[in-house]
Design an enzyme around this catalytic site. Structure first.
Site, short mmCIF file in Angstrom:
data_model
loop_
_atom_site.label_atom_id
_atom_site.label_comp_id
_atom_site.label_asym_id
_atom_site.label_seq_id
_atom_site.Cartn_x
_atom_site.Cartn_y
_atom_site.Cartn_z
N CYS B 32 0.84 -1.20 0.00
CA CYS B 32 0.00 0.00 0.00
C CYS B 32 0.88 1.25 0.00
O CYS B 32 1.69 1.44 0.92
CB CYS B 32 -0.91 0.01 1.23
SG CYS B 32 -1.81 1.56 1.41
N HIS B 149 -8.81 6.81 3.75
CA HIS B 149 -8.45 8.18 3.40
C HIS B 149 -9.63 8.91 2.76
O HIS B 149 -10.56 8.29 2.25
CB HIS B 149 -7.26 8.20 2.44
CG HIS B 149 -7.58 7.74 1.06
ND1 HIS B 149 -7.74 6.40 0.73
CD2 HIS B 149 -7.75 8.42 -0.11
CE1 HIS B 149 -7.99 6.28 -0.56
NE2 HIS B 149 -8.02 7.49 -1.10
#
Lengths: 50, 330
Positions: B32, B149
Site C-alpha cells: 500500500c 483516506h
C-alpha cells in the site's frame, strides 16, 4: 519545514509540514502534548543510523 | 498533462488528466503506497510512521498549483484553461485495516479539526474558489487504494452541484426571507420519520427528495456556512453524529458500507453567501445487500434520478441501527 501549534480547549493540534523529494508538501497532524508523543525516527534518520 | 475544458452545452468545466491512467490501482495490502514507510521495507508515499492524520498533495492530481499551459488555444467556442487548483489526500490513520466508521469518535473529532485547518489553509490561495472535502469509500464507488483516506479538491471555480444549490438557496431566500436548509431541517424534524440520528447541534436524515436509497444528509442546526464557523461543541457534535451514521451504515449489511461523502460549504474568496447552510451528503450506491444503484439512462443521460425506495422506509432501517456514542473520559 514549518512548525505550528494551535491551542484548543481540550487537546493541542500540532501541525508539522515537510516537503517531499518531488516538491509536494505533506502535513502531519498530531494531537496532545508533543513532549509526550513517542516519535519514531524518520526514514532519513534511520538511514543515517546505518 | 491536465487542462480544464469548458462544456458550452452544460456551462460546466471539466478536467482532462491523462497521467491519472497510470496511478496505482488496488495494490495488495503489503504494498500500500499510503501506509507509513517501515524500516527495511519499500518506501511508500508517507516517510514517517507516527501521526494521527496526514494531509498531502496527491501524486496524481487533476489540479495543481503550478499547472502546465494547455497544448491548445481557446477559440471562443471551445475554451480551455490551465488546470490550476490543489488536490490533497487525507489519511485518517496509519492503520491500513481501519476505516472512519471503525475509528473511535475521538479520532473522527481530530479529523473534523484537520478538515477545518485544511479548509483555512487552502482558501488562502487567491485562485481557490471552492474547497471540496469528500471521501470515496469502497470499490463500488471507484476506490483504487484501500488505506482509509479522504480527499480535498480546491477548485478554481464553484463546481456545478454546489453552484446549483447556491442558486436555489439564494432564490428561496429572496422569495421567502428564510434559509432553504433551515426550512428543510425544520420540516424533517417535524415529520420525524426520516430522521436517523440527532444531537443538540446536528441532525441526520434521509430527505424527502433523496435520490439514493441511503442518501443521508447531516445538517447543522445553527445557520452557518462553513466548518470555519464551528465552535468547539460543534466540532465534537459533528464527530459524534458521523460516528453514529457510519456505524449504522456498516451494521446495515454487516460489512463495510460503500459511500461517497460530500461536504457542502460556502465558496471561498467570493460571497458572502449568508443564505447558504453547511451540510454533508452521503451517496451510498447500495440499494440492497447485493444490488447496486446504477446511474443509468435517466440519471446520466437526462439527470432525473429514479429512487427504487422510499426515504421513510430506509431511514427507519438505519435509525434502528444507530448506537450511542461514548467519548473517553479525560
Amino acid at each position: 519545514m514549518a512548525d505550528e501549534t494551535n491551542d484548543n480547549e481540550t487537546e493541542k493540534m500540532n501541525v508539522r509540514e515537510i516537503t517531499l523529494s518531488d516538491g509536494r508538501y505533506m502535513v502531519f497532524y498530531t494531537f496532545g502534548d508533543e513532549d509526550e508523543l513517542i516519535r519514531a525516527p524518520t526514514i532519513k534518520e534511520q538511514r543515517n543510523d546505518v | 498533462m491536465s487542462e480544464l475544458r469548458f462544456n458550452p452545452l452544460l456551462g460546466e468545466w471539466l478536467a482532462t488528466a491523462t497521467h491519472r491512467q497510470d496511478r496505482t490501482f488496488l495494490p495488495p495490502a503489503d504494498y500500500c503506497p499510503l501506509c507509513p514507510t517501515k524500516g527495511g521495507s519499500f518506501p511508500t508515499e508517507v516517510p514517517e510512521p507516527v501521526y494521527d492524520i496526514v494531509a498531502f498533495e496527491n501524486q496524481f492530481p487533476s489540479l495543481r498549483q503550478n499547472p502546465e499551459f494547455p497544448a491548445i488555444e481557446p477559440d471562443g467556442l471551445y475554451n480551455v484553461e490551465p488546470a490550476i487548483g490543489v488536490c490533497e489526500v487525507v489519511l485518517y490513520s496509519p492503520d491500513h485495516q481501519t476505516s472512519l466508521a471503525a475509528e473511535p469518535v475521538e479520532q473522527i473529532y481530530k479529523l473534523v479539526r484537520v478538515w477545518r485547518h485544511r479548509f483555512e489553509q487552502l482558501e488562502k490561495h487567491a485562485f481557490v474558489k471552492y474547497v471540496f472535502i469528500f471521501e470515496n469509500k469502497g470499490e463500488a464507488v471507484g476506490v483504487t487504494l484501500h488505506h482509509p483516506h479522504g480527499q480535498i479538491y480546491a477548485y478554481p471555480f464553484i463546481p456545478p452541484v454546489v453552484a446549483k444549490e447556491l442558486k436555489q438557496t439564494s432564490e428561496y431566500f429572496e422569495e421567502n426571507g428564510r434559509c432553504l436548509l433551515c426550512d428543510i431541517l425544520e420540516k424533517e424534524r417535524a415529520f420525524a420519520k426520516r430522521i436517523i440520528a440527532e444531537n443538540e447541534l446536528f441532525t441526520a436524515y434521509i430527505p424527502f427528495f433523496a435520490r439514493y436509497p441511503y442518501e443521508v444528509h447531516i445538517t447543522s442546526k445553527r445557520h452557518i456556512q462553513a466548518i470555519t464557523d464551528f465552535d468547539g461543541d460543534e466540532e465534537r457534535a459533528l464527530a459524534s453524529i458521523l460516528k453514529q451514521i457510519l456505524g449504522a451504515f456498516d451494521r446495515r449489511f454487516n460489512r463495510p458500507f460503500p459511500y461517497i461523502m460530500a461536504i457542502h460549504q460556502r465558496p471561498s474568496n467570493s460571497g458572502p453567501y449568508g443564505d447558504y447552510h453547511f451540510h454533508i451528503e452521503f451517496y451510498p450506491p447500495m440499494r440492497t445487500a447485493e444490488k447496486l444503484k446504477y446511474l443509468a439512462g435517466s440519471e446520466t443521460g437526462a439527470g432525473m434520478f429514479i429512487n427504487d425506495t422510499l426515504p421513510e422506509a430506509k431511514a427507519a432501517e438505519l435509525r434502528d441501527l444507530v448506537e450511542p456514542v461514548e467519548w473517553k473520559k479525560k
